[in-house]
Design an enzyme around this catalytic site. Structure first.
Site, PDB file in Angstrom:
ATOM      1  N   HIS A  36      86.124   1.499 -16.721  1.00  0.00           N
ATOM      2  CA  HIS A  36      85.013   0.996 -15.912  1.00  0.00           C
ATOM      3  C   HIS A  36      84.849   1.806 -14.632  1.00  0.00           C
ATOM      4  CE1 HIS A  36      84.754  -2.417 -18.589  1.00  0.00           C
ATOM      5  NE2 HIS A  36      83.705  -2.850 -17.909  1.00  0.00           N
ATOM      6  N   LYS A 101      89.233 -12.742 -20.523  1.00  0.00           N
ATOM      7  CA  LYS A 101      89.852 -14.032 -20.241  1.00  0.00           C
ATOM      8  C   LYS A 101      89.932 -14.196 -18.731  1.00  0.00           C
ATOM      9  CE  LYS A 101      94.628 -12.442 -20.322  1.00  0.00           C
ATOM     10  NZ  LYS A 101      95.950 -12.550 -20.943  1.00  0.00           N
TER      11      LYS A 101
END
Length: 187
Positions: A36, A101
């Site tokens: 990212h 999560k």
């Protein structure tokens, strides 16, 4: 149980609500924090991304090496907060879904609402099961990052839960409120 097939459009996103159980089939991409960071640097440098993020889903995962005759190693979700600094910019470019999560910060929740995204949760600890849903896997960028390289996956019936829908409803918050209500806390 709802089923979606990628590409994951804004109409698909609008049809989902926090708490919905979903099976995803089609192409999705992997990426964790190192990948990212590089994607955001490419954007800042006005360089092309290794894939068009519009109407795509990124799974926050760094799989273990695949066993012989397997496509993918164990691949449970990574804690999503590690991508919070980068997610709003990708959502702005049309990224529609993220799988991980844990909680997301306020900036990510705002971007999910503003750009009609969805945050899905996968079951931590179920990486071996999840790997059976992955039928094809190809590294498409940042191979030097090893398990954190970006991969294009073809998945069939990958089980996820909508944690934050595009209206901003957060299952973590809704679940807490429901629990307190059911147990008469605060009354």
């Amino acid at each position: 149980m709802k089923k979606i097939v990628t590409p994951f459009t804004s109409d698909d996103a609008l049809s989902l609500k926090a708490g919905d159980q979903v099976l995803i089939s089609g192409v999705i991409y992997t990426g964790r924090d190192a990948a990212h960071k590089r994607l955001i640097q490419l954007i800042k440098d006005n360089q092309p991304l290794p894939f068009d993020v519009k109407d795509q889903i990124i799974y926050y995962v760094g799989p273990t090496p695949a066993k012989p005759h397997h496509v993918f190693g164990s691949g449970g979700p990574t804690t999503s907060g590690r991508m919070d600094a980068y997610a709003p910019e990708l959502l702005k470019l049309g990224l529609r879904g993220m799988i991980g999560k844990g909680y997301r910060n306020a900036d990510v929740k705002d971007a999910i609402k503003n750009y009609q995204g969805v945050y899905f949760g996968a079951i931590g600890g179920a990486g071996a099961y999840i790997s059976h849903c992955i039928k094809e896997c190809e590294v498409i960028a940042f191979d030097d990052l090893g398990t954190e390289a970006i991969r294009r996956l073809y998945v069939e019936d990958l089980p996820v839960t909508v944690l934050i829908d595009c209206q901003g409803n957060d299952l973590y918050e809704l679940g807490r409120i429901q629990y307190l209500k059911e147990h008469n806390y605060g009354n």
